[in-house]
Structure formats: structure tokens, C-alpha cells
Design an enzyme around this catalytic site. Sequence first.
Site, PDB file in Angstrom:
ATOM      1  N   HIS A 230      -4.040   3.185  -3.754  1.00 31.21           N
ATOM      2  CA  HIS A 230      -3.986   2.803  -2.410  1.00 31.21           C
ATOM      3  C   HIS A 230      -3.333   1.679  -1.962  1.00 31.21           C
ATOM      4  CE1 HIS A 230      -5.989   1.925   1.457  1.00 31.21           C
ATOM      5  NE2 HIS A 230      -6.137   0.713   1.223  1.00 31.21           N
TER       6      HIS A 230
ATOM      7  N   HIS B 171     -28.119 -13.719  26.184  1.00 31.67           N
ATOM      8  CA  HIS B 171     -27.223 -13.439  27.384  1.00 31.67           C
ATOM      9  C   HIS B 171     -26.599 -14.796  27.576  1.00 31.67           C
ATOM     10  CE1 HIS B 171     -28.700  -9.460  27.604  1.00 31.67           C
ATOM     11  NE2 HIS B 171     -27.893  -9.009  28.623  1.00 31.67           N
TER      12      HIS B 171
ATOM     13  N   GLU C 146     -17.260  -2.494  25.130  1.00 32.93           N
ATOM     14  CA  GLU C 146     -16.368  -3.963  25.291  1.00 32.93           C
ATOM     15  C   GLU C 146     -15.194  -3.942  24.515  1.00 32.93           C
ATOM     16  OE1 GLU C 146     -20.892  -4.798  26.365  1.00 32.93           O
ATOM     17  OE2 GLU C 146     -19.608  -3.762  24.750  1.00 32.93           O
TER      18      GLU C 146
ATOM     19  N   HIS D  85       0.694  -1.170  -0.047  1.00 37.74           N
ATOM     20  CA  HIS D  85       0.103   0.100  -0.002  1.00 37.74           C
ATOM     21  C   HIS D  85       0.703   1.289  -0.019  1.00 37.74           C
ATOM     22  CE1 HIS D  85      -2.553  -3.182   1.723  1.00 37.74           C
ATOM     23  NE2 HIS D  85      -3.734  -2.555   1.407  1.00 37.74           N
TER      24      HIS D  85
END
Length: 661
Positions: A265, A473, A411, A35
Site C-alpha cells: 500500500h 452553538h 456542512e 504508495h
Amino acid sequence: MNTQAPIAARADERLMANAIRALTMDAVQAANSGHPGMPMGMADVAAVLFNRFIRIDPADPSWPDRDRFVLSAGHGSMLLYALHHLIGYSDMGMDQIRAFRQIGARTAGHPEYGHAQGIEVTTGPLGQGIATSVGMALAERMAAARFPDLVDHYTYVMAGDGCLMEGVSQEAIDLAGHLKLSRLIVFWDDNRITIDGSTAISTSTDQKARFRASGWKVLTVEGHTHAEIADAIEEARGSDQPVLIACRTVIGYGAPNKQGSHDVHGAPLGMEEIGAARAHLGWSWGAFDIPAEVYASFRAIAERGASARQDWQARLAASSDRGAFLTDLATDPAPLAAPMAAFKEQLVAERPKVATRKASEMALGVVNEALPFTIGGSADLTGSNLTKTKQLVPVTPGEFGGRYIHYGIREHGMAAAMNGIQLHGGFRPYGGTFLAFADYARPAIRLAALMGVPTTFVMTHDSIGLGEDGPTHQPVEHLASLRAIPNLTVLRPADAVETAESWEIAMAARTGPVMLVLSRQNLPTVRTDATMNMTARGGYVLRWAERRHVTLIATGSEVEIALAAADALAAEEIEAAVVSLPSFELFAAQPETYRREVLGDAPRIGIEAAIRMGWDAVLRPTDRFVGMTGFGASGPAPELYRHFGITASAVAIAAKEMRTA
């Protein structure tokens, strides 16, 4: 305290930037892969930052008070490798630049921590670098609060549009802004190009407004104008907030026919375009040829860093905090041994019936008292994860003397930040959430394993045993998926003793992360002796059978079920050995003779309130498994275990069927 001061430009920074561009073009072309766009576009920013500001010493790449540089846009790795080669890192000779992206080379496709000196974090998955850098900057502020005369450095980050589009970036910048993390400076490569084309096809976000709304100072520069870049960095270094410097750049700057396009790129420029770029930039040297004057300019950066390091070492030698600083830096778990041994003896004597999340809190009281370098936290589940002990005062905005971090409902950001705290050095972070939400943290958990850093992840509510919150959960596939991550040690303790032993393992870890998987429901103490850390062996015979007719193998909360099944079988003169298997990874690392002795030759039944995947490590095709085959349900925990047939009677029936088969 601020012992850093910028210097005036002492070299031709345009020539320095073009050297980065030239090495990038040549290495990517030689590899026929890579790149070039980002390194060429950000070369001017890098030249100014390194020439005038950054403080590193290639002769001592791990010097504790060095500045940290994180290439969040890891696909632009040649920018980092070119810098390290030019500055003079001993392991980054031109042979490594020529071998870019080749097997065995330090110049991997994306920067990998531990593969080469000076790489602070493995980056490549976009967003991870900026999120991890928040932990690094937070660690710097916490260390400076403890040792103001010894800690004084910056965390610099280069990030692209891809890093800022990834959701984890919002978690990270929100946390950094809330905590007022000064000394964190992010350079945004605002080239408005992604792989697919212009950013306009996929986003309309005003990134500068977004950062301001999150509590950051925002500056804007023309990314190829050195005076603007330098002025912005100087202003950023004096800010009491984290700072975004939006650098308006041209991707692939210098390649006259491809710059500004997504074509530059992620693909080699081609020899014709490289020739045109050399002419356009006025770079008259050949492939992999760097003039002596450029090397001299970059080596001055190393000389400045060496002088700064020597000054710091003198301060360290004279400091009354020297002993405490070095103790924290070593993160030596030895002081934990005696108090933890006494605590485990107490557990065996008192035999508490508590959830392993509660047992973890009890053990952490011992850990945090003995080891002053632990840093706790939770993703807004402190009262459920039980990760905060009485020793821990929270970190608050602008006040960093505490040892507990309220990460908020983030999280993924929490896990990445913990990796950054660990990578910074001087601390051992741990943080908690529910096991079902490990999916939100998984990319950072995987990177911790890939980097080999001993971050500790605390995952509670580990099964259908959490009850009424239901299948959203209740983790059923998570143990299997986490055990599949190489170099991650997963520990699912059966009682308070195994939980304490798990914390001993976590604090002693050095080469990879550890995950504690803990129950919501109360469990009896099943261990009758704690003189040896049996959890460290991964699996062991908890109850022996003189004539072993069947072996019951269980983890965590299901060990209680295995013991009850063994009692029921004994009443029918069927002798069952019970094996506790808290860690598949640690057990697999034991000698084959030991594993064979533990497992025996008799029929085996695996018992776990999760899917069977992964259990073939200890079960044979003819063996049985008592566990989950699908998602859970909402209801009281005891009823759920009966509903899904994870009971002592079900295990006993399976054992009798195997005997008569």
C-alpha cells in the site's frame, strides 16, 4: 445533448496499463517514499477509461468542456502523474517523474491543484475528492441547463476504501443521489486493503447496497478485465443517475510476492520485487524507459481530445449564447460596482439597525441581481443564514436551472461541493451554516485555502450573541482557529455597510476563499460614509480622537460596545479612538505605515466576544483584552454580554486602569 461517443480499443491497453505500473514502481523506489499499490491495482481501469472514453486536451488543460478526472485516493498520485506524462502534458516530463515527492517538483506526494496542469482538485485527505467531485458534476449539470449546446462532459472519480469510510463521503453520495446527478461516475478500487490490513478488521459495510440506497446505479466489474470495464463505463455514461462502478482489484497488481497485501500500500517495492514484477508483467524495459509504441498509444488520447476541443470551439463561435457563456466563465464582478455603490449610499442615509446576517441578505439581493453566475445555498439553515434571495430558484432532482442549493444537514459535504462548483468554473458559489459548525466544514475550508480558490463561506450566529441556544452553538474559539488558516480571509463586519463591503471583497476574490462571519442580533449602522471600501483595508479608524489617550479595537458586534465605551470615556475627558477591525488578514497586508497610523501609540484594548488567541497581532503585552475566556452559556444575549463582562462599562474601567497604571 451528448456529443461524446466511445471508441474501440485502438491500442494494447495491457501495455498501456503496465507502463503506468512501471513508472509508479520506479518513481516510488527513486523517492524511497510513496504508495505504489493503488496505481498498480487501478492501472487497467485507467488505461481503458483514458484510451476509450475520456476527453481532455493537454494542449489546453483548462478547456471548459473537458471531462474532469478526480483522483480521490490521492495517495495514488503516481497514477495521475504517469498518465499526464504519457499523454503529453508539457509540464510533466520524465524529469518530474524522476523527481517524485522532491522539493520543487510538480509531482507532489498528493496531487495539488495549480502545481501541475490537469490536476482538477487537491486530494489526499480521504473523502475530499469524491465530495468535491459532486460539486463539479453539479456545476456541469447547472451549466448544461443554461447552455445545452456548449456543456457536455463527465466527471470521473477514482476512490478507494478509505474515501468511502470517511463520513464526508456519505454526505456527498446522498446529495448526488438525491439530485440525480448523471454524468458522475465513480470507480471504487475494491481491493479490500487499508494501511492496517484487510478491510475486514474495520468495516462490514456493503458499499454497493449503501450506494443503491442513496440513489445511485451500481455496476460491478473485474478490475483487470478490460472488456468488462469498458462495457460498464459505456452503461454508466447512459445512466440518468450517478453511477458507482465497483472494480474488484488486486492492490499492487503485478508485484508477484507483495500484491494483494497491505505491504504494497504505502512503501517502495524494493529493487528485487521490482525486478520480479517486470518479469511477471513481461515488461522488458529498464527504469523510467517507455517504448515509443506506448507513447504513441497515449498521445492518440491527446489527439482525440484536441479534435473534440476544436469542434467545441467551433460550436462556441457559432452559438448565440457565446457572450453569456463567456461572461459566466469570467465571473467578472464589475457589474456589481454601480448597484452596490448605490446600495451603500442608501444604507448610510437610512442607517438600518439589523443583524449582519440580515444585512448580508440585503446585500445579496444586489449581488445576485447584478451577477447571474452566483450560486447560493445553505446546510438546512436557509431561514437563519438568510442566504436565499428572491432571484434564486432552487435546484431540484433532475432540474438544474436554478441558482440555490438545499444542501441538507451536510456542512462538510456542502463545503466540499462548493469547492467543486468553484473549481469547475462558470459559477461563484456561496453557502451558509452557523459559525460553530464551521468545525464540520473545516477540512474543505482548509483545502479551499490551500488550492487558492475563492469559495465564499457564510457563517452566521457568530458569538454568545445568538443567546439561548447556549454554549453548544456559541462559537468562542472558532474565529481564532479560522484566522489561523493561511490564505483564508475572515471578515467579521460591524454593520450593514461593512457587510456590503464584505460581499464586494468576496466577489472580487481570485486567489483564496473568503468567510463572512455574521451576527444574529441587531446592530446599528455605525458608518457615516461609504465612498471607499474601508473593510478592504482590514482595519481603519472609525472614530478619531484629537488627543488619543487609548485605542479601542473591536470586530463585528463589539464595535457598538467600543463606541459606547468611547462615549463614556469622553464624559470623563479621556479621548478614545475606535478602530473597526473586520479582517485581521487584510489589515496585516496593509503597509506598516498605515497600520501604525491606525493603531497609534496609546494603550490599546481589544474587544471581541471570543477568546484572545490571535489578538497579539494588534495587541502588545501591556495592552488589555475584553472578551471570552471559556465557553458561553444559555440565556438572552444582552444578559450574556453582561454576565461575561463584555460591556462598555468594562471597557471604560479597563481604559481608566491603564491610564493610572
